[in-house]
Design an enzyme around this catalytic site. Structure first.
Site, PDB file in Angstrom:
ATOM      1  CB  SER A  48     -18.177  29.266  28.734  1.00 29.44           C
ATOM      2  OG  SER A  48     -17.165  29.962  28.050  1.00 29.44           O
TER       3      SER A  48
ATOM      4  CE1 TYR B  28     -14.581  26.613  31.338  1.00 29.52           C
ATOM      5  CE2 TYR B  28     -14.316  27.807  29.278  1.00 29.52           C
ATOM      6  CZ  TYR B  28     -14.854  27.717  30.545  1.00 29.52           C
ATOM      7  OH  TYR B  28     -15.676  28.713  31.016  1.00 29.52           O
TER       8      TYR B  28
HETATM    9  N1  LIG Z   1     -14.358  33.971  34.438  1.00 32.88           N
HETATM   10  C1  LIG Z   1     -14.586  33.840  33.150  1.00 32.88           C
HETATM   11  O1  LIG Z   1     -13.947  34.480  32.305  1.00 32.88           O
HETATM   12  C2  LIG Z   1     -15.676  32.920  32.686  1.00 32.88           C
HETATM   13  C3  LIG Z   1     -16.110  33.010  31.368  1.00 32.88           C
HETATM   14  C4  LIG Z   1     -17.146  32.183  30.942  1.00 32.88           C
HETATM   15  C5  LIG Z   1     -17.723  31.277  31.809  1.00 32.88           C
HETATM   16  N2  LIG Z   1     -17.265  31.199  33.090  1.00 32.88           N
HETATM   17  C6  LIG Z   1     -17.899  30.219  33.973  1.00 32.88           C
HETATM   18  O2  LIG Z   1     -18.557  30.927  35.003  1.00 32.88           O
HETATM   19  C7  LIG Z   1     -18.574  30.144  36.207  1.00 32.88           C
HETATM   20  C8  LIG Z   1     -18.032  30.959  37.365  1.00 32.88           C
HETATM   21  O3  LIG Z   1     -16.711  31.356  37.061  1.00 32.88           O
HETATM   22  P1  LIG Z   1     -15.933  32.427  37.951  1.00 32.88           P
HETATM   23  O4  LIG Z   1     -14.908  33.046  37.068  1.00 32.88           O
HETATM   24  O5  LIG Z   1     -16.902  33.280  38.696  1.00 32.88           O
HETATM   25  O6  LIG Z   1     -15.163  31.469  38.976  1.00 32.88           O
HETATM   26  P2  LIG Z   1     -14.223  31.869  40.212  1.00 32.88           P
HETATM   27  O7  LIG Z   1     -14.191  33.327  40.462  1.00 32.88           O
HETATM   28  O8  LIG Z   1     -12.936  31.140  40.004  1.00 32.88           O
HETATM   29  O9  LIG Z   1     -15.018  31.187  41.402  1.00 32.88           O
HETATM   30  C9  LIG Z   1     -15.159  29.808  41.380  1.00 32.88           C
HETATM   31  C10 LIG Z   1     -16.105  29.389  42.474  1.00 32.88           C
HETATM   32  O10 LIG Z   1     -16.215  27.958  42.404  1.00 32.88           O
HETATM   33  C11 LIG Z   1     -15.751  27.416  43.627  1.00 32.88           C
HETATM   34  N3  LIG Z   1     -15.007  26.204  43.355  1.00 32.88           N
HETATM   35  C12 LIG Z   1     -13.908  26.057  42.558  1.00 32.88           C
HETATM   36  N4  LIG Z   1     -13.501  24.774  42.586  1.00 32.88           N
HETATM   37  C13 LIG Z   1     -14.368  24.126  43.411  1.00 32.88           C
HETATM   38  C14 LIG Z   1     -14.473  22.787  43.864  1.00 32.88           C
HETATM   39  N5  LIG Z   1     -13.616  21.846  43.461  1.00 32.88           N
HETATM   40  N6  LIG Z   1     -15.464  22.459  44.722  1.00 32.88           N
HETATM   41  C15 LIG Z   1     -16.333  23.404  45.156  1.00 32.88           C
HETATM   42  N7  LIG Z   1     -16.296  24.685  44.750  1.00 32.88           N
HETATM   43  C16 LIG Z   1     -15.317  25.034  43.913  1.00 32.88           C
HETATM   44  C17 LIG Z   1     -14.835  28.487  44.242  1.00 32.88           C
HETATM   45  O11 LIG Z   1     -14.758  28.275  45.623  1.00 32.88           O
HETATM   46  P3  LIG Z   1     -13.540  28.929  46.488  1.00 32.88           P
HETATM   47  O12 LIG Z   1     -13.877  30.376  46.630  1.00 32.88           O
HETATM   48  O13 LIG Z   1     -13.590  28.203  47.779  1.00 32.88           O
HETATM   49  O14 LIG Z   1     -12.273  28.688  45.703  1.00 32.88           O
HETATM   50  C18 LIG Z   1     -15.583  29.736  43.845  1.00 32.88           C
HETATM   51  O15 LIG Z   1     -16.684  29.939  44.695  1.00 32.88           O
HETATM   52  C19 LIG Z   1     -17.747  28.890  35.889  1.00 32.88           C
HETATM   53  O16 LIG Z   1     -18.603  27.833  35.538  1.00 32.88           O
HETATM   54  C20 LIG Z   1     -16.912  29.307  34.681  1.00 32.88           C
HETATM   55  O17 LIG Z   1     -16.546  28.217  33.861  1.00 32.88           O
HETATM   56  C21 LIG Z   1     -16.257  31.991  33.546  1.00 32.88           C
END
Ligand SMILES: NC(=O)c1ccc[n+]([C@@H]2O[C@H](COP(=O)([O-])OP(=O)(O)OC[C@H]3O[C@@H](n4cnc5c(N)ncnc54)[C@H](OP(=O)(O)O)[C@@H]3O)[C@@H](O)[C@H]2O)c1
Length: 264
Positions: A142, A155
């Site tokens: 991130s 985080y």
């Molecule tokens: N969104 C942002 O603004 C942002 C910005 C920078 C970096 N990131 C990083 O990008 C990555 C993806 O983020 P995202 O926003 O796409 O996430 P998201 O939409 O919340 O999706 C999270 C995914 O991880 C799975 N997950 C969550 N907790 C879990 C657990 N305990 N065990 C197994 N699987 C789990 C979820 O499964 P379920 O569908 O079953 O819940 C889902 O498939 C992360 O590493 C995040 O830190 C995000």
């Protein structure tokens, strides 16, 4: 390279960025192993991809914060003799809140998914990736892994770990023909909670935000181009260069001031 029998393992592959990455890899004929919580969305995503693309999609419904979860994922792959060539450590959780107000159970969960599971899965899969080389590890960090961010303290620290871990491991694994790429997205419009956090940041939040589809596209191109670190979207990339101008103590002061206002 025979992509017909090789697999990409994607953690958090059921929705958000993980799902977008899964669709791009499937469109290239790469088989998938999607790992996420054992919810309906995991099977739905797998069915959706199988309908759209001629690839095999395996699913592993597991909570990655459970002890032995990484070992169970690895055992599933070994038992089914799935040739993993791509390891995508994408699952992760975040927050914006003062550190002292967070329940420790949440911090524990965050460290387990953002740090421990990434490290353990990588450690377990290196021998398999070596067997299937040329191979690729794609770690999702991130912008919080580049800047010092109060009110995202745990985080930000966890994502600094992912950045440093990736850049260092990259050199160690070069001789095995395993490439390591780390991606540092700004905001991503993935789920309702994240959208609220982006909106809290106002105009700047929108400039520093990209769609998961764009981030996935940039991440996969960077992985195949064997890049070390990539920040998707040019406006965010330019913003990321500020980390070389402002010392970490200044970054912390400026970001704390901006986020403190949003939290009150
Ligand atoms: N969104 C942002 O603004 C942002 C910005 C920078 C970096 N990131 C990083 O990008 C990555 C993806 O983020 P995202 O926003 O796409 O996430 P998201 O939409 O919340 O999706 C999270 C995914 O991880 C799975 N997950 C969550 N907790 C879990 C657990 N305990 N065990 C197994 N699987 C789990 C979820 O499964 P379920 O569908 O079953 O819940 C889902 O498939 C992360 O590493 C995040 O830190 C995000």
């Amino acid at each position: 390279m025979n992509s017909v029998t090789t697999y990409a393992l994607i953690t958090g592959g059921s929705q958000g960025l993980g799902k977008a990455i899964a669709e791009i890899l499937a469109s290239k004929g790469i088989n998938l192993i999607l790992v996420a919580l054992p919810e309906k969305s995991l099977q739905e995503t797998a069915n959706h991809i199988k309908e759209k693309f001629a690839v095999d999609v395996q699913i592993i419904g597991i909570d990655l914060t459970e002890s032995h979860a990484a070992q169970k994922v690895f055992d599933f792959v070994r038992t089914n003799n799935l040739k993993v060539r791509y390891l995508i450590n994408n699952a992760g959780i975040g927050y914006t809140e003062s550190f002292e107000k967070l329940p420790f159970s949440f911090i524990d969960k965050l460290l387990k998914i953002n740090v421990l599971s990434v490290t353990q899965l990588t450690h377990l899969f290196i021998p398999l990736l070596t067997e299937n080389a040329p191979a690729y590890i794609l770690n999702i960090a991130s912008m919080a892994g580049l800047f010092t961010m109060p009110y995202k303290t745990a985080y930000s620290a966890s994502k600094h770990y992912v950045v440093e871990f990736s850049l260092a491991l990259r050199e160690e694994l070069k001789s095995k023909n395993i490439n390591v790429t780390v991606v540092c997205p700004g905001g991503m419009t993935t789920n309702a909670e994240v959208l609220e956090r982006i909106n809290q940041m106002g105009k700047l939040g929108n400039i520093l935000t990209a769609s998961p589809e764009l981030v996935a596209q940039v991440a996969i191109s960077a992985m195949f181009a064997r890049k070390s670190l990539v920040v998707p979207k040019w406006q965010i990339r330019w913003y990321s260069y500020l980390r070389w101008i402002f010392p970490k103590t200044w970054q912390a002061k400026i970001i704390a001031r901006a986020l403190r206002k949003k939290l009150i």
